[in-house]
Structures are given as C-alpha cells and as structure tokens.
Design an enzyme around this catalytic site. Structure first.
Site, PDB file in Angstrom:
ATOM      1  N   GLY A   1       1.406  -1.261   0.565  1.00 26.28           N
ATOM      2  CA  GLY A   1      -0.702  -0.147   0.009  1.00 26.28           C
ATOM      3  C   GLY A   1       0.892   1.039  -0.095  1.00 26.28           C
TER       4      GLY A   1
ATOM      5  N   THR B   1      -0.687  -3.930  12.319  1.00 27.61           N
ATOM      6  CA  THR B   1       0.152  -3.285  11.793  1.00 27.61           C
ATOM      7  C   THR B   1       2.090  -2.947  12.208  1.00 27.61           C
ATOM      8  OG1 THR B   1      -1.675  -3.933   9.623  1.00 27.61           O
ATOM      9  CG2 THR B   1       1.324  -3.447   9.162  1.00 27.61           C
TER      10      THR B   1
ATOM     11  N   ASP C   1      -5.098   2.070  10.981  1.00 27.35           N
ATOM     12  CA  ASP C   1      -6.465   1.501  11.075  1.00 27.35           C
ATOM     13  C   ASP C   1      -6.280   1.270  12.641  1.00 27.35           C
ATOM     14  OD1 ASP C   1      -9.033   1.529  10.021  1.00 27.35           O
ATOM     15  OD2 ASP C   1      -8.432  -0.985  10.016  1.00 27.35           O
TER      16      ASP C   1
END
Ligand code: IMP
Ligand code: MG
Length: 187
Positions: free
Chosen positions: A49, A113, A109
């Site tokens: 990403g 991660t 989020d």
C-alpha cells in the site's frame, strides 16, 4: 464515465491535486527535520500500500537517503478488518543498525500492523525510528502508535486508490476514493 470502479465509488475523498500538495508538504517537513542529523536516512516502504506514497514523497525529500521495502500482511483477501495476526512476507535487504529509519505507510487503522513493524524495526537498533503515514483513521485505533507525520486524518470509511487496494486492485488510481461496501461482494 465507465471505469470499472465507478459502480462502487461512493465519493472521491481526496483528489489528486490535494494529495500531491500534501505529499510535497510532508517531503519538505521530513527534509527539514532530517537535514542536520548525522548518519543515513533510510525510508522503509510498507508494501504494497505504501508504494505510491513512497515514490511521490521521496521526490520531495532533499536529504540524501536510501529506500527499502518490507512486505507484511495483516489479514486475508476479502476481509475488511485487521486480524492482529501480522507476519513478514518479504524482509528488508538493507541494514537498519545505526540508521535513521522512517517508516512510510499508506494507512493506520487498528494499529496492529504498525505496532508489529515498529517493534521489529526497533529490535534492529536504528539510530532513530519515525513513522510517516499518508492516512490515519484515529477512531479505529485499538493500539496506541505515536505518529510523526500524517498526511490526512479520515473518518472510518473503507478507502481505495493511491496505493490502497480493494481486493488487491485499484492501487493505481491517483486519488483516494470511498468504497460503497453495499456494492462490492466479498470474494
Ligand atoms: P491495521 O493493522 O488495522 O492498522 O491495518 C493497516 C493495514 O490495513 C493497512 O496497511 C492497509 O493495508 C489495510 N487497510 C486499513 N484500512 C484500509 C482501507 O480503508 N482501505 C484499504 N486498506 C486498508
Ligand atoms: Mg491492504
């Protein structure tokens, strides 16, 4: 327009020119902050990403620097929430020891991660460890992560484009769009 994503694009949240303006500002901030530090600046892009963000951001960083890539996965294809189960799919080739490491990520989020990534990197003893994220969804955070540079804070919406995927696709779009989740089926 008949682009494939039109059927589930709810709205364009951040258009191309707003993204480019903000990325240029972040690059200038990073340049200013790292200009007087001794030692090597290493930008670590979190794949997949972060790839668009990294390549645009680095064009605006005037300090000499290295780049490297770390691929991690936090949840399976089709799922829309992090499991907390993060693993390294592809490790760095660069040495981290003694360098000024700046992690370049697309979005924070839950924070699972990044917590994992920051812990793994800290254990390799960089001279400093910073975090630059294009997007932040603070309302979704379950793990506290200190962020040094944030492009945009956004509401709890599932977004795609500019590196972020919808089931691995549409990372190429030059804007950040909101997915209408009623219009996509989970494979
Ligand atoms: P976290 O572990 O919950 O912080 O999730 C971070 C990862 O989930 C990011 O690196 C993204 O790959 C993915 N992610 C979270 N929100 C979105 C979104 O709105 N669109 C696309 N991917 C997302
Ligand atoms: Mg993803």
């Amino acid at each position: 327009m008949s682009a494939a994503y039109q059927s589930f694009l709810k709205e364009i949240l951040i258009d191309e020119s707003a993204l480019q303006r903000r990325v240029a500002e972040l690059g200038a901030e990073v340049s200013r902050d790292y200009a007087h530090r001794d030692g090597t600046l290493l930008l670590i892009c979190i794949l997949k990403g972060g790839v668009m963000f990294l390549t645009d951001l680095m064009r605006h960083i005037s300090v000499p620097h290295e780049i490297d890539f770390l691929a991690v996965s936090s949840y399976g294809r089709g799922a829309r929430a992090s499991t907390g189960n993060v693993r390294i799919d592809m490790d760095l080739s660069a040495q981290v020891l003694g360098k000024h490491v700046l992690i370049v990520e697309d979005i924070i989020d839950s924070g699972h991660t990044l917590r994992f990534v920051m812990d793994v990197m800290a254990a390799r003893q960089p001279a400093s460890l910073g975090l630059c994220t294009l997007l932040d969804k603070p309302s979704r955070r379950t793990i506290d992560i200190p962020v040094d540079y944030t492009g945009f804070q956004i509401e709890d919406k599932f977004v795609f484009g500019y590196g972020l995927d919808l089931d691995e696709k549409y990372r190429n779009l030059p804007f950040i769009g909101v997915v209408d989740l009623d219009k996509v089926h989970v494979e």
